[in-house]
Design an enzyme around this catalytic site. Structure first.
Site, PDB file in Angstrom:
ATOM      1  N   VAL A 130       3.441 -11.651   9.179  1.00 56.90           N
ATOM      2  CA  VAL A 130       4.419 -11.540   8.093  1.00 56.90           C
ATOM      3  C   VAL A 130       3.709 -11.345   6.753  1.00 56.90           C
ATOM      4  O   VAL A 130       4.068 -10.457   5.969  1.00 56.90           O
ATOM      5  CB  VAL A 130       5.347 -12.785   8.041  1.00 56.90           C
ATOM      6  CG1 VAL A 130       6.206 -12.786   6.785  1.00 56.90           C
ATOM      7  CG2 VAL A 130       6.215 -12.850   9.293  1.00 56.90           C
ATOM      8  N   HIS A 133       2.217  -7.870   6.600  1.00 55.25           N
ATOM      9  CA  HIS A 133       3.294  -6.886   6.472  1.00 55.25           C
ATOM     10  C   HIS A 133       3.729  -6.770   5.008  1.00 55.25           C
ATOM     11  O   HIS A 133       3.862  -5.667   4.473  1.00 55.25           O
ATOM     12  CB  HIS A 133       4.461  -7.319   7.364  1.00 55.25           C
ATOM     13  CG  HIS A 133       5.677  -6.466   7.280  1.00 55.25           C
ATOM     14  ND1 HIS A 133       6.028  -5.580   8.267  1.00 55.25           N
ATOM     15  CD2 HIS A 133       6.649  -6.372   6.337  1.00 55.25           C
ATOM     16  CE1 HIS A 133       7.156  -4.983   7.923  1.00 55.25           C
ATOM     17  NE2 HIS A 133       7.561  -5.447   6.754  1.00 55.25           N
ATOM     18  N   GLU A 134       3.933  -7.909   4.364  1.00 53.86           N
ATOM     19  CA  GLU A 134       4.401  -7.894   2.972  1.00 53.86           C
ATOM     20  C   GLU A 134       3.301  -7.451   2.004  1.00 53.86           C
ATOM     21  O   GLU A 134       3.581  -6.724   1.050  1.00 53.86           O
ATOM     22  CB  GLU A 134       4.973  -9.259   2.578  1.00 53.86           C
ATOM     23  CG  GLU A 134       6.148  -9.727   3.424  1.00 53.86           C
ATOM     24  CD  GLU A 134       7.308  -8.742   3.541  1.00 53.86           C
ATOM     25  OE1 GLU A 134       7.470  -7.862   2.667  1.00 53.86           O
ATOM     26  OE2 GLU A 134       8.061  -8.856   4.519  1.00 53.86           O
ATOM     27  N   ILE A 135       2.062  -7.850   2.245  1.00 51.97           N
ATOM     28  CA  ILE A 135       0.964  -7.370   1.402  1.00 51.97           C
ATOM     29  C   ILE A 135       0.810  -5.858   1.560  1.00 51.97           C
ATOM     30  O   ILE A 135       0.587  -5.147   0.573  1.00 51.97           O
ATOM     31  CB  ILE A 135      -0.351  -8.125   1.683  1.00 51.97           C
ATOM     32  CG1 ILE A 135      -0.239  -9.574   1.183  1.00 51.97           C
ATOM     33  CG2 ILE A 135      -1.541  -7.421   1.021  1.00 51.97           C
ATOM     34  CD1 ILE A 135      -1.428 -10.462   1.526  1.00 51.97           C
ATOM     35  N   LEU A 138       3.239  -4.242  -0.674  1.00 50.33           N
ATOM     36  CA  LEU A 138       2.775  -4.284  -2.059  1.00 50.33           C
ATOM     37  C   LEU A 138       1.680  -3.244  -2.320  1.00 50.33           C
ATOM     38  O   LEU A 138       1.526  -2.762  -3.438  1.00 50.33           O
ATOM     39  CB  LEU A 138       2.263  -5.680  -2.416  1.00 50.33           C
ATOM     40  CG  LEU A 138       3.321  -6.788  -2.432  1.00 50.33           C
ATOM     41  CD1 LEU A 138       2.660  -8.142  -2.600  1.00 50.33           C
ATOM     42  CD2 LEU A 138       4.370  -6.532  -3.503  1.00 50.33           C
TER      43      LEU A 138
END
Length: 168
Positions: A130, A133-135, A138
């Site tokens: 998770v 995925h979010e990094i 960004l």
């Protein structure tokens, strides 16, 4: 604050790297609140400011409904294990499709909190997937960019069928 509208794939903004935060004032708190409120409204596990059209390095994660929300500013992977793990991934910006993605099984990442204090965390398993995925989001790497060309093409066809089948 009310939830913000999600940026939907294939919007180009999902492929742009977010700008680092240098001002830890009221504007950052407002952005974090907007990301948090939108994450809660759409029942996401993770969400970034670019998902709501704000090109800044802010992400919010909540792995389960009984967990506290965690806000990360300027996160970056500092170390990744050589061991890998496979997890199903998807995005609220591309609803209805998921695919298995291989990523490092564990990472250490650095970030700042809303006050600007620098911190590090080590995470493994699903939580590591998770956070990565979010990094990636960004960094302007949309999750399907991690798929082979064949898998990505098949997923895009499924997504187009879903979009054309749903009423506007």
């Amino acid at each position: 604050m009310p939830a913000r509208t999600l940026v939907q794939y294939p919007d180009r903004r999902l492929s742009l790297a977010a700008s680092p935060i240098s001002d830890f004032g009221p504007s950052l708190k407002s952005t974090a609140d907007d990301v948090r409120d939108t994450l809660l409204a759409v029942s996401a596990i993770g969400l970034t400011a670019p998902h709501i059209g704000i090109p800044e390095r802010v992400m919010v994660i909540r792995l389960s409904p009984d967990e506290d929300l965690r806000i990360y500013v300027n996160p970056q992977v500092l170390w990744a294990s050589s061991d890998t793990a496979i997890h199903d991934e998807g995005s609220v910006s591309m609803p209805g499709v998921r695919e298995r993605i291989t990523r490092p099984a564990g990472i250490r990442f650095g970030f700042q909190d809303l006050d600007g204090s620098t911190r590090e965390e080590e995470v493994e398993g699903f939580e590591a997937a998770v956070v990565q995925h979010e990094i990636d989001q960004l960094d302007g790497i949309f999750w399907i960019d991690r798929l082979s060309r064949l898998k990505r093409d098949r997923l895009l066809k499924r997504f187009e069928k879903l979009k054309s089948a749903s009423p506007l």
